[in-house]
Design an enzyme around this catalytic site. Sequence first.
Site, PDB file in Angstrom:
ATOM      1  N   LYS A   1      43.147  30.681  29.718  1.00 56.77           N
ATOM      2  CA  LYS A   1      43.587  32.155  29.581  1.00 56.77           C
ATOM      3  C   LYS A   1      45.170  32.083  29.972  1.00 56.77           C
ATOM      4  CE  LYS A   1      39.051  34.192  30.696  1.00 56.77           C
ATOM      5  NZ  LYS A   1      38.334  34.927  31.799  1.00 56.77           N
TER       6      LYS A   1
ATOM      7  N   SER B   1      34.536  39.285  32.795  1.00 55.92           N
ATOM      8  CA  SER B   1      36.148  38.954  33.335  1.00 55.92           C
ATOM      9  C   SER B   1      37.023  40.201  32.918  1.00 55.92           C
ATOM     10  CB  SER B   1      36.482  37.845  32.855  1.00 55.92           C
ATOM     11  OG  SER B   1      36.560  37.363  31.230  1.00 55.92           O
TER      12      SER B   1
END
Length: 827
Positions: free
Chosen positions: A753, A710
Amino acid sequence: MNHKVEWNEEEENFDQTLSQRTEELYRIPNREAGDDGLIEAMVLPLKDLVVFPRMVSPIFIGREPSLVAVRDAQQNEQTLIGLTQKDASQEDPGSEDFLPVGVEMAVGRMLQMPDGSHSALVQGRRRVEILEFLQLKPVLLVRAKVVFEPPTPNRQMQALMRSALDQFDRCVQLDRAIPDEAHLFALNISEPGWLTDMIATSLSLPLETKQNLLLTVDVRTRLQLLNGILAQEVDVLELEDEIHSRVQDEVDKSQREFYLREQMRQIQSELGEGDIYTRDVTELKNKVEAANLPEEARNVAFKEIERLNQMPPMAPEMGIIRTYIDWIVDLPWSNTTPDNLDVKNAAKILERDHYGLKKAKERILEYIAVRSLKPKKERQPILCFVGPPGTGKTSIGRSIAEALGRKFVRVSLGGVRDEAEIRGHRRTYIGALPGRILQTMKRAGTANPLFMLDEIDKLGSDFRGDPSSAMLEVLDPEQNYAFSDHYLELDFDLSRVMFVTTANHLGTIPPALLDRMEVIEFQGYIEEEKVEIANRYLIPRQIEENGVQELGLSLEPEALRRIIREYTYEAGVRNLEREISRITRKVARLKAEGKKYPLAIKASMIEKFLGPQSIFPPEAERTDEVGVVTSLAWTETGGEIMPVEVAVLDGKGGLQMTGQIGDIMQESGQAALTYIKSRAAALKIDLEVFERMDIHVHMPEGAIPKDGPSAGITMATAIISALTGRPVFKHVGMTGEITLRGRILPIGGVREKVLAAHRAGLKTVVLPEKNAKDLSELPKTARSQLKIVLVKHMDEVLEVALSDEVIQPPPRPRKSSREDNQEESAS
């Protein structure tokens, strides 16, 4: 071998017939031998029989040539020569198939047997050595030499004879098959050869041993051989006698104990005291009859009670059988508790005890709703709560049990490495017991409890077996209705049990086991949720446990937030509760010592109670910088921001990545660099930079391992910024996987996140377009205060993250001295 003849005569006439036939044998004279000791006579083949001189033995006559020879000898009152075959299976023996030594013998009157064969008594007369075969058909005819034996023994033979008689006497005493008269008859024999043959006939010797004695022509050698045989026979008989005596002693002892026990039972009965042992058996029978057992378990229990009834009280197996019956009776085969199917009541209990955990609550309420509509539904859900420690996986199990009105039982599987811990040991082992499954079911007392299997991901396997394989049957609704425990060896129904398992990770759970469970994820709590949980549950509980409930103590919201940010680093709330407990304990001490104490804990007091700040969360960049991008990362404790730094310096065109970066993240960095090279012209990057300069990518906090795809767009943005001199906006955070063509692929952990970006004070979050579905899980405050940009290509990321202004010159490779000289020459 001794041969027993079954005569056709009736039993009362047998002795008379036998004596008559023996007299006939003695009336048959020896065949006269010439001066040279030679005789000619017909042969009677013997298959598995050895006849010794002067001894009477029964024989069976089955072959036609043998029958002709016997009849001819009887008509002429002649003797025959008995020759033993080397191979008893040979039906038509030739001259090479016999032993070289035989016996001249007389044959008595034949008797016909029921199967058509004939039998007769024969008496050996003397040994003969076969010289030659004169005729083979239709009967065998041989010339033989008579073996003359000395009638009187010398001194050495006398010693051997005495030794043989002594050992034979011992054999007669030990072997019941030898009549006592045999030793008396042997004492009256004076000839050494006759004595040897008589003893050999009396003993049950192998055919090969008898053949060796027959072939031994020398009398002294034969006596020595017989003494060795007798010594071995005495040893074997003495050992048999010793074993027989031991067995007899044990039998006598058992009979004596049984007799005494019966006497004691009768005495107790007369005194009215009864038999304790009998009362125990009767009590067990009553317990089995009163218990509502399945038919199979009931039959096995009564069978074991019957075994118990037939055993003496001091038998070692009594305790084992008694314990086994107790386990059968005590298990909850059919005892159940009624389910509380009130959906509103269940929702109220779950909401009262736990904040958040929306998925778990919805699943339980759905189950209760289905059961209320279909009460006879037997299939129970197998749930697996997966999440970080301290997120309430175990505690919600108790609330579910309370909501359903079921018993709650729990088994911790952490560190279990022996399969027998699940299935139990077989009863052949000393101290054997059922496994943890049935032990817990007995403790529950009902057949439908809520059974929590804690830490199922911590199961191990070694040489003692694989416990996770044993769990396959337990957690499979298609099999657990007939769960078999090694100790019980009866099918136990687990289909009515509601199993709930907990785990921190799914990676260590075998796929076959994971497939049987419905996974419900417990995500880490965000700051707002921790504040709410602390106000609802943690602070009131710690105030009560530490005895300060009468003081009206409270913690202000900012104080709580400071504890969460600066003193705890976790996904759950365990450490938060510990820090709150420390504060309440210190207040309790001030109260106990009569000192001044605060009633409201403010943020400024936290350092006084808990000491200096121990957690330093990462902060967003304060200015726009070149080559520095804020990445969003997921951890077990929640989301974090993580800066990515890039430096470009002279070198050989290499890519270096540091900060404990895993293989997957390194591959993402290579993919990002390849994409940048392919787009160098559009990005206005000199290609010589990739050949003559090194790119160094670093992720701070190098002690913490990092991995995953990611960070791909983050590394690409940081490298492009460093190569173009364009700064990255400080308020932008991003996450996403990059491909070689610049496409952005979806990632996981979006909720954590984005919340990490919100806590850090970022304004814009760049996410892959395919993660739009995850935005529904975000709190409203985060969605309203953050600008979330969804992208599908790297070009869109650069538009959002990079400034158009170049604030520092792009790196250029330094020219070599040769290139400088070439330029000067050209000028």
